[in-house]
Design a protein around this motif. Structure first.
Motif, PDB file in Angstrom:
ATOM      1  N   ILE B   9      26.458 -36.948  53.590  1.00  0.00           N
ATOM      2  CA  ILE B   9      26.825 -35.682  54.231  1.00  0.00           C
ATOM      3  C   ILE B   9      25.739 -35.328  55.241  1.00  0.00           C
ATOM      4  CG2 ILE B   9      27.268 -33.213  53.887  1.00  0.00           C
ATOM      5  CD1 ILE B   9      28.137 -33.867  51.030  1.00  0.00           C
ATOM      6  N   PHE B  10      26.145 -35.081  56.479  1.00  0.00           N
ATOM      7  CA  PHE B  10      25.181 -34.743  57.522  1.00  0.00           C
ATOM      8  C   PHE B  10      25.318 -33.293  57.960  1.00  0.00           C
ATOM      9  CE2 PHE B  10      25.523 -39.335  58.010  1.00  0.00           C
ATOM     10  CZ  PHE B  10      24.203 -39.686  58.222  1.00  0.00           C
ATOM     11  N   ASP B  11      24.172 -32.702  58.205  1.00  0.00           N
ATOM     12  CA  ASP B  11      24.100 -31.441  58.929  1.00  0.00           C
ATOM     13  C   ASP B  11      24.413 -31.782  60.391  1.00  0.00           C
ATOM     14  OD1 ASP B  11      23.388 -28.878  59.764  1.00  0.00           O
ATOM     15  OD2 ASP B  11      21.246 -29.362  59.851  1.00  0.00           O
ATOM     16  N   LEU B  12      24.857 -30.800  61.169  1.00  0.00           N
ATOM     17  CA  LEU B  12      25.137 -31.090  62.584  1.00  0.00           C
ATOM     18  C   LEU B  12      23.986 -30.649  63.497  1.00  0.00           C
ATOM     19  CD1 LEU B  12      28.969 -30.227  62.831  1.00  0.00           C
ATOM     20  CD2 LEU B  12      27.898 -32.475  62.615  1.00  0.00           C
ATOM     21  N   ALA B 105      30.531 -34.087  57.423  1.00  0.00           N
ATOM     22  CA  ALA B 105      29.591 -33.161  58.052  1.00  0.00           C
ATOM     23  C   ALA B 105      29.723 -31.831  57.342  1.00  0.00           C
ATOM     24  CB  ALA B 105      29.908 -32.996  59.531  1.00  0.00           C
ATOM     25  N   MET B 106      28.595 -31.138  57.263  1.00  0.00           N
ATOM     26  CA  MET B 106      28.579 -29.845  56.586  1.00  0.00           C
ATOM     27  C   MET B 106      27.655 -28.958  57.407  1.00  0.00           C
ATOM     28  SD  MET B 106      27.661 -29.399  52.583  1.00  0.00           S
ATOM     29  CE  MET B 106      27.294 -27.780  51.925  1.00  0.00           C
ATOM     30  N   SER B 107      28.244 -27.985  58.091  1.00  0.00           N
ATOM     31  CA  SER B 107      27.472 -27.265  59.099  1.00  0.00           C
ATOM     32  C   SER B 107      27.632 -25.755  58.975  1.00  0.00           C
ATOM     33  CB  SER B 107      27.943 -27.717  60.495  1.00  0.00           C
ATOM     34  OG  SER B 107      27.290 -26.974  61.485  1.00  0.00           O
ATOM     35  N   ASN B 108      26.508 -25.053  59.182  1.00  0.00           N
ATOM     36  CA  ASN B 108      26.576 -23.604  59.314  1.00  0.00           C
ATOM     37  C   ASN B 108      26.934 -23.301  60.762  1.00  0.00           C
ATOM     38  OD1 ASN B 108      25.812 -23.228  56.682  1.00  0.00           O
ATOM     39  ND2 ASN B 108      23.678 -22.680  57.154  1.00  0.00           N
ATOM     40  N   VAL B 109      28.194 -23.082  61.018  1.00  0.00           N
ATOM     41  CA  VAL B 109      28.630 -22.811  62.392  1.00  0.00           C
ATOM     42  C   VAL B 109      29.898 -21.951  62.337  1.00  0.00           C
ATOM     43  CG1 VAL B 109      29.946 -24.997  62.544  1.00  0.00           C
ATOM     44  CG2 VAL B 109      29.142 -23.886  64.644  1.00  0.00           C
ATOM     45  N   SER B 110      29.954 -20.962  63.223  1.00  0.00           N
ATOM     46  CA  SER B 110      31.134 -20.089  63.259  1.00  0.00           C
ATOM     47  C   SER B 110      32.320 -20.859  63.827  1.00  0.00           C
ATOM     48  CB  SER B 110      30.844 -18.881  64.152  1.00  0.00           C
ATOM     49  OG  SER B 110      30.703 -19.326  65.490  1.00  0.00           O
ATOM     50  N   GLY B 142      23.659 -21.472  50.366  1.00  0.00           N
ATOM     51  CA  GLY B 142      24.428 -20.939  49.240  1.00  0.00           C
ATOM     52  C   GLY B 142      25.143 -22.050  48.486  1.00  0.00           C
ATOM     53  N   LEU B 143      25.053 -22.020  47.169  1.00  0.00           N
ATOM     54  CA  LEU B 143      25.603 -23.125  46.375  1.00  0.00           C
ATOM     55  C   LEU B 143      27.120 -23.227  46.500  1.00  0.00           C
ATOM     56  CD1 LEU B 143      23.458 -22.875  43.119  1.00  0.00           C
ATOM     57  CD2 LEU B 143      23.105 -24.319  45.137  1.00  0.00           C
ATOM     58  N   ALA B 144      27.778 -22.091  46.803  1.00  0.00           N
ATOM     59  CA  ALA B 144      29.249 -22.101  46.860  1.00  0.00           C
ATOM     60  C   ALA B 144      29.750 -23.085  47.926  1.00  0.00           C
ATOM     61  CB  ALA B 144      29.759 -20.692  47.158  1.00  0.00           C
ATOM     62  N   PHE B 145      29.016 -23.184  49.048  1.00  0.00           N
ATOM     63  CA  PHE B 145      29.431 -24.110  50.110  1.00  0.00           C
ATOM     64  C   PHE B 145      29.390 -25.563  49.595  1.00  0.00           C
ATOM     65  CE2 PHE B 145      28.635 -25.048  54.961  1.00  0.00           C
ATOM     66  CZ  PHE B 145      29.891 -25.655  55.033  1.00  0.00           C
ATOM     67  N   ASP B 165      17.996 -30.807  58.331  1.00  0.00           N
ATOM     68  CA  ASP B 165      16.626 -30.577  58.807  1.00  0.00           C
ATOM     69  C   ASP B 165      15.966 -29.385  58.139  1.00  0.00           C
ATOM     70  OD1 ASP B 165      18.478 -28.910  60.311  1.00  0.00           O
ATOM     71  OD2 ASP B 165      16.715 -28.290  61.455  1.00  0.00           O
ATOM     72  N   THR B 166      16.730 -28.590  57.384  1.00  0.00           N
ATOM     73  CA  THR B 166      16.161 -27.400  56.746  1.00  0.00           C
ATOM     74  C   THR B 166      15.886 -27.683  55.268  1.00  0.00           C
ATOM     75  OG1 THR B 166      17.537 -26.084  58.220  1.00  0.00           O
ATOM     76  CG2 THR B 166      16.537 -24.927  56.379  1.00  0.00           C
ATOM     77  N   SER B 167      14.637 -27.473  54.886  1.00  0.00           N
ATOM     78  CA  SER B 167      14.273 -27.900  53.534  1.00  0.00           C
ATOM     79  C   SER B 167      14.992 -27.075  52.465  1.00  0.00           C
ATOM     80  CB  SER B 167      12.763 -27.872  53.338  1.00  0.00           C
ATOM     81  OG  SER B 167      12.299 -26.561  53.403  1.00  0.00           O
ATOM     82  N   GLU B 168      15.265 -25.793  52.745  1.00  0.00           N
ATOM     83  CA  GLU B 168      15.956 -25.007  51.704  1.00  0.00           C
ATOM     84  C   GLU B 168      17.391 -25.498  51.501  1.00  0.00           C
ATOM     85  OE1 GLU B 168      15.961 -21.367  54.822  1.00  0.00           O
ATOM     86  OE2 GLU B 168      16.646 -20.824  52.828  1.00  0.00           O
ATOM     87  N   ASN B 169      18.005 -25.989  52.576  1.00  0.00           N
ATOM     88  CA  ASN B 169      19.350 -26.564  52.424  1.00  0.00           C
ATOM     89  C   ASN B 169      19.303 -27.841  51.591  1.00  0.00           C
ATOM     90  OD1 ASN B 169      20.124 -24.509  54.087  1.00  0.00           O
ATOM     91  ND2 ASN B 169      20.536 -25.793  55.877  1.00  0.00           N
ATOM     92  N   VAL B 170      18.234 -28.614  51.803  1.00  0.00           N
ATOM     93  CA  VAL B 170      18.079 -29.860  51.051  1.00  0.00           C
ATOM     94  C   VAL B 170      17.795 -29.538  49.583  1.00  0.00           C
ATOM     95  CG1 VAL B 170      16.701 -31.956  50.804  1.00  0.00           C
ATOM     96  CG2 VAL B 170      17.362 -31.163  53.087  1.00  0.00           C
TER      97      VAL B 170
END
Lengths: 188, 241
Positions: B9-12, B105-110, B142-145, B165-170
């Motif tokens: 799974i990749f961040d974008l 892919a798993m991205s925080n994007v609107s 957030g774990l729900a995602f 790239d964000t350690s808290e997401n990892v």
């Protein structure tokens, strides 16, 4: 082998040849190196002549006992080389001084290296010695797995050093071959 | 320790796409980054508020004209560039796996921003599916995602690598059982992925075979040198040649 025995110094220790100049036994340049001693002992034990080098054997044991190898030796860059070649020595014969005297100490010494820093070759050697001692060294195997390069090989690690020029020599093929054996050793 | 990884799974943003917060607007890169990490922006990412109301609220909070916010976003989108080195490595890994590897892919994007992003890249087919916070209504860390992605795909987290790239997401990813990699350097990450997805022994043997009879020793002063001791040690280790 008879020729080699002529190179024993006044302490009873067999002296080294100079790898990097390929003058194998050169009486003009007498040197002692523990790893070279171990390799000569391996040959002698394999042919049942270990007792001819008892003082060399004793010196090698003392080096192991006092951890004199921790900063590498004259020709070999890091401590694991010494442990790796000692392990080969033990496998060369079923002589009791190797198995009842040397092996338990080697086990202790390799256990205390687990988790210490080291390049791919050092890690692979450590894992392989552990394997011979009946220990599955997962800690170092994890580090070793991460060091594989994109081309499938493991990166170049220095094995020998030329003592006077400080030139270091290594071989990716050897690193890779040892790493493969080490990973297989942990997989089994 | 020899887990078989079947999913990545990749961040974008800042992983598969690089972009610049440097715009020709009055919004400094630093303010821009603060906007993108504001609670309002997070709500927008999760689709809780519309683009218009997001820009308006951001305008109020940061004392910036909402149209300036819109400009800055548009310029940042224009700066988007895909990380082609990583993209082709993913394609290669996928090809080598003979269908054994799924890529998400798993991205925080609107939603609106994802629509724009979609036009900036032609290689979307590398993904089996793209999950966005805008569509799911939850965002990393957030774990729900993560749970949503696990349920929607049926993947086993323990066979899944997560790159961000964000350690808290990892960290969150690791906490649900993923193998997390913090993205720092493209080459390092590609190497790590190869080492996790590939068979180390098979790859090592291929290296030895490809280079057989040419496994020269190297010194740090001159490139190649002939020595026979190391060749004998290779023989000792491989029982071959």
């Amino acid at each position: 082998m008879d020729e080699m025995i002529k190179y024993i110094n006044s302490d009873g220790i067999v002296q080294a040849w100079h790898h990097l100049t390929s003058t194998y036994f050169d009486r003009n340049r007498p040197r002692i190196d523990p790893v070279v001693c171990v390799n000569v002992l391996t040959l002698f034990y394999r042919y049942g002549r270990g007792t001819q080098l008892s003082q060399t054997f004793q010196w090698v044991y003392q080096i192991l006992y006092y951890r004199a190898y921790l900063d590498g030796t004259r020709y070999y860059c890091y401590p694991e080389s010494f442990l790796y070649f000692l392990n080969r020595l033990i496998a060369s014969s079923d002589s009791p001084e190797l198995h009842r005297y040397l092996k338990p100490l080697l086990l202790e010494r390799v256990l205390e290296r687990i988790g210490a820093s080291g390049d791919a070759m050092a890690l692979a050697m450590r894992i392989l010695v552990c394997k011979s001692m009946g220990i599955r060294n997962e800690v170092d195997a994890r580090s070793l797995l991460a060091l594989q390069c994109e081309d499938g090989g493991w990166e170049l690690c220095w094995m020998f050093q030329h003592p006077s020029t400080k030139t270091k020599v290594g071989n990716r093929g050897l690193n890779t071959a040892l790493a493969i054996n080490a990973i297989n050793a942990v997989k089994e | 320790m020899f887990a078989k990884f079947t999913t990545i799974i990749f961040d974008l943003g800042d992983v598969l796409f690089n972009w610049s917060p440097q715009t020709k607007t009055t919004i400094s890169p630093m303010t821009f980054k603060r906007i993108l990490s504001s609670p309002t922006w997070f709500e927008y990412e999760c689709g809780k508020i519309s683009q218009d109301s997001c820009y308006e609220r951001i305008g109020n909070q940061f004392a910036i004209d909402p149209s300036e916010v819109a400009n800055a976003i548009a310029q940042a989108q224009d700066s988007l560039q895909s990380n082609n080195e990583l993209v082709s490595a993913i394609q290669q890994l996928k090809a080598e796996s003979n269908g054994g590897l799924r890529i998400y892919a798993m991205s925080n994007v609107s939603r609106p921003d994802y629509q724009v992003l979609h036009t900036k890249f032609t290689g979307w087919s590398i993904f089996d599916q793209v999950f966005t916070s805008g569509a799911v209504g939850e965002r990393k860390p957030g774990l729900a995602f993560y749970r949503h992605v696990i349920n929607a795909t049926g993947i086993n987290p323990q066979n899944t690598i997560f790159v961000d790239d964000t350690s808290e997401n990892v960290l969150s990813a690791r906490s649900v059982g993923f193998h997390g990699i913090i993205f720092d350097d493209t080459r390092q990450v590609i190497r790590a992925l190869r080492n996790l997805v590939g068979d180390p022994v098979k790859r090592g043997k291929e290296f030895l075979e490809m280079n057989s009879k040419n496994l020269k020793s190297t010194s740090d002063s001159d490139d190649a040198m002939d020595d026979n001791f190391m060749q004998l040690l290779i023989l000792d280790a491989t029982n071959n040649r």
